[in-house]
Design a protein around this motif. Structure first.
Motif, PDB file in Angstrom:
ATOM      1  N   MET A  47      79.170  37.237  25.889  1.00  0.00           N
ATOM      2  CA  MET A  47      80.429  37.495  26.906  1.00  0.00           C
ATOM      3  C   MET A  47      81.071  39.032  26.929  1.00  0.00           C
ATOM      4  O   MET A  47      80.891  39.760  28.469  1.00  0.00           O
ATOM      5  CB  MET A  47      81.623  36.024  27.540  1.00  0.00           C
ATOM      6  N   SER A  48      80.583  39.436  25.787  1.00  0.00           N
ATOM      7  CA  SER A  48      81.254  40.537  25.784  1.00  0.00           C
ATOM      8  C   SER A  48      80.705  41.797  25.887  1.00  0.00           C
ATOM      9  O   SER A  48      81.088  43.264  26.306  1.00  0.00           O
ATOM     10  CB  SER A  48      82.498  40.749  24.534  1.00  0.00           C
ATOM     11  N   THR A  49      79.416  41.465  26.106  1.00  0.00           N
ATOM     12  CA  THR A  49      77.973  42.747  26.550  1.00  0.00           C
ATOM     13  C   THR A  49      78.641  43.600  27.215  1.00  0.00           C
ATOM     14  O   THR A  49      78.889  44.835  27.317  1.00  0.00           O
ATOM     15  CB  THR A  49      76.304  42.115  26.812  1.00  0.00           C
ATOM     16  N   PRO A  50      78.851  43.059  28.705  1.00  0.00           N
ATOM     17  CA  PRO A  50      78.696  44.091  30.216  1.00  0.00           C
ATOM     18  C   PRO A  50      80.677  45.221  29.608  1.00  0.00           C
ATOM     19  O   PRO A  50      80.289  46.133  29.990  1.00  0.00           O
ATOM     20  CB  PRO A  50      79.589  42.902  30.890  1.00  0.00           C
ATOM     21  N   ALA A  51      81.487  44.520  28.958  1.00  0.00           N
ATOM     22  CA  ALA A  51      82.161  45.463  28.568  1.00  0.00           C
ATOM     23  C   ALA A  51      82.195  46.521  27.321  1.00  0.00           C
ATOM     24  O   ALA A  51      82.696  47.459  27.754  1.00  0.00           O
ATOM     25  CB  ALA A  51      83.494  44.087  28.189  1.00  0.00           C
ATOM     26  N   VAL A  52      81.766  45.857  26.187  1.00  0.00           N
ATOM     27  CA  VAL A  52      81.635  46.853  25.665  1.00  0.00           C
ATOM     28  C   VAL A  52      79.928  47.984  26.808  1.00  0.00           C
ATOM     29  O   VAL A  52      80.225  48.878  25.523  1.00  0.00           O
ATOM     30  CB  VAL A  52      80.547  46.125  24.746  1.00  0.00           C
ATOM     31  N   ALA A  53      79.263  47.717  27.535  1.00  0.00           N
ATOM     32  CA  ALA A  53      78.466  48.370  26.920  1.00  0.00           C
ATOM     33  C   ALA A  53      78.815  49.328  27.870  1.00  0.00           C
ATOM     34  O   ALA A  53      78.917  50.467  28.276  1.00  0.00           O
ATOM     35  CB  ALA A  53      77.515  47.928  28.233  1.00  0.00           C
ATOM     36  N   GLY A  54      79.676  49.304  29.080  1.00  0.00           N
ATOM     37  CA  GLY A  54      81.053  50.251  29.911  1.00  0.00           C
ATOM     38  C   GLY A  54      81.728  51.260  29.380  1.00  0.00           C
ATOM     39  O   GLY A  54      81.879  51.930  29.543  1.00  0.00           O
ATOM     40  N   LEU A  55      82.359  50.341  28.472  1.00  0.00           N
ATOM     41  CA  LEU A  55      83.569  51.316  27.597  1.00  0.00           C
ATOM     42  C   LEU A  55      82.026  52.432  26.737  1.00  0.00           C
ATOM     43  O   LEU A  55      82.690  53.577  26.450  1.00  0.00           O
ATOM     44  CB  LEU A  55      83.719  50.647  26.193  1.00  0.00           C
ATOM     45  N   ILE A  56      81.453  52.126  26.375  1.00  0.00           N
ATOM     46  CA  ILE A  56      80.361  52.986  25.801  1.00  0.00           C
ATOM     47  C   ILE A  56      79.733  54.334  26.622  1.00  0.00           C
ATOM     48  O   ILE A  56      79.986  55.098  26.105  1.00  0.00           O
ATOM     49  CB  ILE A  56      78.734  52.448  25.023  1.00  0.00           C
TER      50      ILE A  56
END
Length: 335
Positions: A47-56
């Motif tokens: 669930m956090s993968t999209p947010a982490v990818a955008g943050l990176i």
């Protein structure tokens, strides 16, 4: 006397006996918890993968690139290749008077803005949230009115306040004060005067952003059980005692989150300063911020390497201050 069954009856009795099924041993509770924990961790990761990818992609990589650029002499529009500078950009930032003076003044303005805005805006948002946490007619309309400034872009808000704080007699604030004082109030330069330039930016920013914090605190207030207030009333607690012993403990975590969020917003102030300095006659020295200093260094002076060094140093300062604030005001139930 007991009758003795014949020997040939024993096999028949064994055939009639119910079959015995093997019972599997129960799985240990620790293993069950471990499997459940691993499953929850996997679900949380997905669930956090999209947010982490955008943050990176939009924060991590650009910041890493800024760190690299801060070690080079990079000029916009220059035909020359970037040259290695090492820590020269950082040394100049703290030792060169032409660079350290404006940078330290901008950093002081940022700290002044944050020190004033964070408690004032958080306290005002809490007061509005308590005021609007009532079951009244048309309460939704009042909540929408207080939240409406948040919907407006900061650039538009800055233009509106530029008209309000204009120096001439056409300025709305000067006109109102002139009418109240029966013509004895002269045209005052709210944005150009060093004593009121930063105060004008603070008032503008608090007016535009208080509605957002108000909505978050209002949601926290609505999570407090009503039975706690009923018990406090039975104990003859005053309104102030209910606020201290019921309301504040109930929204402590939300209040800490709002304070931290407001701090981050306060340190990254840029839009209103840029709009008012370029088009509204804002006193540049009194209202200069670090983000404004970095942008003007990069695009007005074409010195991308120096601007990158400014952003890296400012990022480290903000992270350190945020961690200190988080440590001081964190909720008691956190580790």
């Amino acid at each position: 006397m007991k009758s003795i069954e014949p020997a040939h009856a024993a096999p028949h009795a064994r055939e009639q006996a119910p079959p015995v099924t093997a019972v599997e041993p129960a799985r240990p509770a620790r293993a069950v918890r471990s499997v459940r924990k691993n499953r929850d961790w996997l679900h949380g990761l997905l669930m956090s993968t999209p947010a982490v990818a955008g943050l990176i992609a939009f924060v991590g990589i650009p910041f890493g690139y800024a760190v690299v650029l801060s070690f080079y002499n990079v000029r916009l529009g220059s035909p020359l290749e970037p040259t290695w500078f090492g820590i020269e950009q950082y040394r100049r930032l703290f030792t060169d008077p032409d660079l350290s003076g404006p940078f330290l003044r901008a950093l002081l303005n940022n700290l002044t803005f944050a020190v004033v805005v964070v408690p004032v805006q958080t306290g005002l948002a809490l007061g509005l949230a308590i005021l609007l946490n009532r079951k009244l007619k048309a309460i939704g309309l009042f909540r929408s009115l207080f939240f409406m400034p948040v919907v407006f872009p900061m650039a538009l808000v800055a233009v509106i306040w530029r008209l309000i704080l204009a120096r001439s007699d056409q300025g709305m604030l000067n006109s109102a004060l002139d009418a109240v004082s029966f013509g004895n109030w002269g045209a005052f330069d709210w944005l150009g005067d060093s004593a009121t330039a930063m105060a004008s930016i603070i008032v503008l920013s608090v007016w535009q952003g208080v509605g957002f914090q108000m909505v978050i605190l209002l949601a926290g207030l609505q999570q407090i059980p009503g039975e706690l207030y009923e018990a406090a009333q039975l104990d003859r607690a005053s309104r102030w005692q209910q606020f201290r012993h019921v309301t504040l403990p109930g929204i402590r975590g939300t209040l800490v989150f709002v304070a931290l969020l407001t701090s981050v917003f306060a340190f990254r102030i840029f839009d209103q300063v840029y709009v008012l300095i370029d088009g509204g006659g804002l006193n540049e020295d009194a209202a200069r911020t670090v983000m404004y200093q970095a942008v003007t260094t990069a695009f007005d002076q074409n010195n991308v390497g120096q601007a990158s060094a400014i952003t890296v140093v400012f990022f480290l300062i903000v992270v350190a201050l945020t961690l200190i604030q988080r440590r001081v005001v964190r909720p008691d139930n956190e580790d």
